[in-house]
Motif scaffolding. Structure first.
Motif, PDB file in Angstrom:
ATOM      1  N   ASP A   1       8.213  23.043  66.820  1.00 27.15           N
ATOM      2  CA  ASP A   1       8.621  21.623  66.724  1.00 27.15           C
ATOM      3  C   ASP A   1       8.275  21.086  65.342  1.00 27.15           C
ATOM      4  O   ASP A   1       9.063  20.372  64.715  1.00 27.15           O
ATOM      5  N   TYR A   2       7.066  21.413  64.894  1.00 24.94           N
ATOM      6  CA  TYR A   2       6.623  20.944  63.571  1.00 24.94           C
ATOM      7  C   TYR A   2       7.560  21.476  62.477  1.00 24.94           C
ATOM      8  O   TYR A   2       7.998  20.713  61.602  1.00 24.94           O
ATOM      9  N   LEU A   3       7.872  22.765  62.540  1.00 25.81           N
ATOM     10  CA  LEU A   3       8.765  23.345  61.516  1.00 25.81           C
ATOM     11  C   LEU A   3      10.146  22.702  61.580  1.00 25.81           C
ATOM     12  O   LEU A   3      10.761  22.418  60.546  1.00 25.81           O
ATOM     13  N   ASP A   4      10.629  22.438  62.798  1.00 23.57           N
ATOM     14  CA  ASP A   4      11.954  21.800  62.948  1.00 23.57           C
ATOM     15  C   ASP A   4      11.938  20.394  62.345  1.00 23.57           C
ATOM     16  O   ASP A   4      12.877  19.983  61.667  1.00 23.57           O
ATOM     17  N   ARG A   5      10.847  19.660  62.627  1.00 22.75           N
ATOM     18  CA  ARG A   5      10.750  18.289  62.093  1.00 22.75           C
ATOM     19  C   ARG A   5      10.757  18.331  60.569  1.00 22.75           C
ATOM     20  O   ARG A   5      11.428  17.549  59.914  1.00 22.75           O
ATOM     21  N   ARG A   6      10.003  19.272  60.001  1.00 23.04           N
ATOM     22  CA  ARG A   6       9.960  19.409  58.534  1.00 23.04           C
ATOM     23  C   ARG A   6      11.337  19.725  57.984  1.00 23.04           C
ATOM     24  O   ARG A   6      11.774  19.145  56.978  1.00 23.04           O
ATOM     25  N   ALA A   7      12.007  20.647  58.666  1.00 25.94           N
ATOM     26  CA  ALA A   7      13.321  21.068  58.172  1.00 25.94           C
ATOM     27  C   ALA A   7      14.293  19.900  58.223  1.00 25.94           C
ATOM     28  O   ALA A   7      15.074  19.683  57.289  1.00 25.94           O
ATOM     29  N   SER A   8      14.230  19.090  59.304  1.00 26.62           N
ATOM     30  CA  SER A   8      15.198  17.994  59.395  1.00 26.62           C
ATOM     31  C   SER A   8      14.856  16.896  58.375  1.00 26.62           C
ATOM     32  O   SER A   8      15.745  16.274  57.805  1.00 26.62           O
ATOM     33  N   LEU A   9      13.553  16.681  58.110  1.00 24.41           N
ATOM     34  CA  LEU A   9      13.174  15.715  57.073  1.00 24.41           C
ATOM     35  C   LEU A   9      13.684  16.165  55.708  1.00 24.41           C
ATOM     36  O   LEU A   9      14.177  15.363  54.912  1.00 24.41           O
ATOM     37  N   ALA A  10      13.578  17.467  55.447  1.00 28.02           N
ATOM     38  CA  ALA A  10      14.019  17.999  54.151  1.00 28.02           C
ATOM     39  C   ALA A  10      15.530  17.831  53.989  1.00 28.02           C
ATOM     40  O   ALA A  10      16.032  17.628  52.890  1.00 28.02           O
ATOM     41  N   ARG A  11      16.260  17.914  55.125  1.00 32.31           N
ATOM     42  CA  ARG A  11      17.730  17.777  55.083  1.00 32.31           C
ATOM     43  C   ARG A  11      18.149  16.332  54.806  1.00 32.31           C
ATOM     44  O   ARG A  11      19.126  16.081  54.137  1.00 32.31           O
ATOM     45  N   ASP A  12      17.346  15.381  55.395  1.00 34.40           N
ATOM     46  CA  ASP A  12      17.751  13.962  55.320  1.00 34.40           C
ATOM     47  C   ASP A  12      17.633  13.408  53.897  1.00 34.40           C
ATOM     48  O   ASP A  12      16.865  13.833  53.099  1.00 34.40           O
TER      49      ASP A  12
END
Ligand SMILES: Cc1cc2nc3c(=O)[nH]c(=O)nc-3n(C[C@H](O)[C@H](O)[C@H](O)COP(=O)(O)OP(=O)(O)OC[C@H]3O[C@@H](n4cnc5c(N)ncnc54)[C@H](O)[C@@H]3O)c2cc1C
Length: 416
Positions: free
Chosen positions: A405-416
């Protein structure tokens, strides 16, 4: 060097997490200062066996497959079990790689070893909870004529001088070492503070079978009233022996061990024991009664009353009317003191400010108060059995969800 996750420690906890990371195709390394299963190789006494039955040795995707499910592994067997698991899950272990520093910089972790610096998004701390013996400060006052040892230094009675031994602490380690030394012909005095009494067998079944079945071992960290206290409760007085013997205080006095109260001080060479021995024993008897009540209620509710022997209670702990309150450590009566007063983790390499006043990592069920850092293998991390092999199995399976979940959140923040 770069990877997504660095796991520190290749005991069963680190390997359980490695297996879960591989299942999720998360690239990682497991950094180990010595060898796989190092704690079991180097930090245990010779005669020790697991106190958890073989059938309870379960790790993600793996479990005990031998012919003695109700037996208890010796240390070489535990080392083989964990080493075989590392091979089974093809854990990317780097042996001989001590971590000397972990710090956070620019939103990632820098993990320094004797060879490289690793950069990663997530770190799993699986360095063990019992690597440094806790010795009380009053040990400074022990006369120099008395030899002192910690359980990490103790191997067997042959290494001790002839003569009396004071074992301080009556949890699983203290009672096992006290019994072994008493059997070697040396008179043992056991200083007893707060302790948890447990029979090996109850109503014809192993106590761990009952505690698992009745849900006691699975009790969750966020459901207990006082988790700080629950994490400090001493280990139950249990041992794994082929005879399935009980190691409570009555068994020890039956062998000839002398019980005294908690070691409260040492003054001019004289050990002073608390007068609370009877109270501590009554409390432990009471708590054992409550545990057996829970088990009996579960057995009735689940229709086991007809197949298991009827409920019964164990005799109260027998305590001398006036146990000794002092012992002259200069008289030659005591040659050795063994500090079975608990263990602590070693986080001296951790340069992230997550330690509380007692030197423990602040966390919520293994999710550390530093983004992307996780902890495994400490007492009551997520459930009562967290520090057992079987506890790391389920804890790792839950923490991998938090980590992804943490990695997914990071990845989506990086995309935004
Ligand atoms: C006396 C005793 C008896 C026990 N009996 C049982 C039992 O019967 N059943 C049971 O299930 N559990 C038992 N336990 C509890 C528990 O299973 C063990 O403590 C177990 O070793 C914990 O596993 P772990 O993987 O979390 O930590 P460890 O096995 O301690 O593994 C941690 C690893 O991290 C490595 N490491 C530490 N620091 C660093 C660093 N800076 N860099 C790189 N590597 C590092 C160590 O070398 C070690 O290999 C017992 C514990 C003790 C102390």
């Amino acid at each position: 060097m770069r990877t997504t996750t660095v796991v520190i420690g290749a005991g069963h906890s680190g390997l359980a997490m490695s297996s879960c990371l591989s299942e999720c195709s998360i690239d990682h390394v497991v950094l180990e200062r010595h060898e796989v299963a190092n704690s079991w190789r180097t930090q245990r006494w010779d005669s020790l066996r697991l106190l958890t039955p073989n059938w309870q040795c379960r790790l993600p995707g793996y479990s005990y497959g031998g012919g003695d499910p109700d037996g208890f592994m010796t240390m070489p067997e535990v080392v083989d079990f964990i080493t075989d698991y590392a091979k089974f899950v093809a854990a990317p272990v780097m042996s001989g790689t001590p971590v000397s520093s972990v710090r956070r910089a620019n939103g990632e972790y820098r993990v320094t070893t004797n060879q490289d610096e690793w950069r990663c998004q997530t770190v799993v701390v699986a360095t063990g909870a019992f690597n440094v013996p806790h010795v009380p400060p009053l040990s400074d006052a022990v006369p120099s004529s008395v030899t002192t040892l910690t359980p990490l230094e103790y191997r067997n009675p042959e290494q001790l001088a002839e003569g009396g031994v004071l074992v301080v602490g009556a949890s699983a380690t203290g009672v096992q070492i006290a019994a072994e030394i008493q059997r070697s012909g040396r008179q043992v005095t056991l200083a007893v503070g707060e302790h948890v009494r447990g029979p090996r067998v109850y109503r014809d079944r192993d106590i761990h079978w009952w505690m698992e079945a009745a849900g006691v071992l699975d009790e969750r960290y966020d459901k207990v009233d006082d988790i700080v206290r629950a994490r400090r409760v001493p280990s139950m007085q249990l041992a794994g022996t082929p005879e399935r013997a009980t190691f409570d205080l009555n068994a020890l006095t039956g062998m000839g061990v002398t019980l005294v109260g908690r070691l409260a001080g040492i003054n001019e060479g004289r050990a002073q024991f608390s007068g609370s021995l009877r109270n501590k024993c009554e409390l432990a008897d009471l708590k054992l009664g409550r545990l057996l009540d829970t088990i009996d209620e579960w057995a009735s509710a689940n229709g086991l009353d007809s197949s298991a022997p009827p409920p019964h209670r164990f005799s109260p702990t027998v305590v001398d009317a006036s146990p000794p309150l002092g012992l002259d450590l200069t008289s030659g009566e005591i040659e050795t003191i063994i500090w079975a007063t608990g263990f602590r983790p070693d986080y001296s390499w951790l340069d992230v400010t997550v330690l509380d006043g007692k030197g423990m990592i602040r966390h919520d069920g293994g999710v550390v108060e530093s983004p992307g850092m996780f902890l495994l293998g400490t007492p009551f991390l997520r459930r009562r059995k967290s520090s057992f092999i079987d506890g790391a199995r389920v804890d790792a399976q839950e923490l991998i969800v938090e980590l992804t979940d943490y990695l997914d959140r990071r990845a989506s923040l990086a995309r935004d």
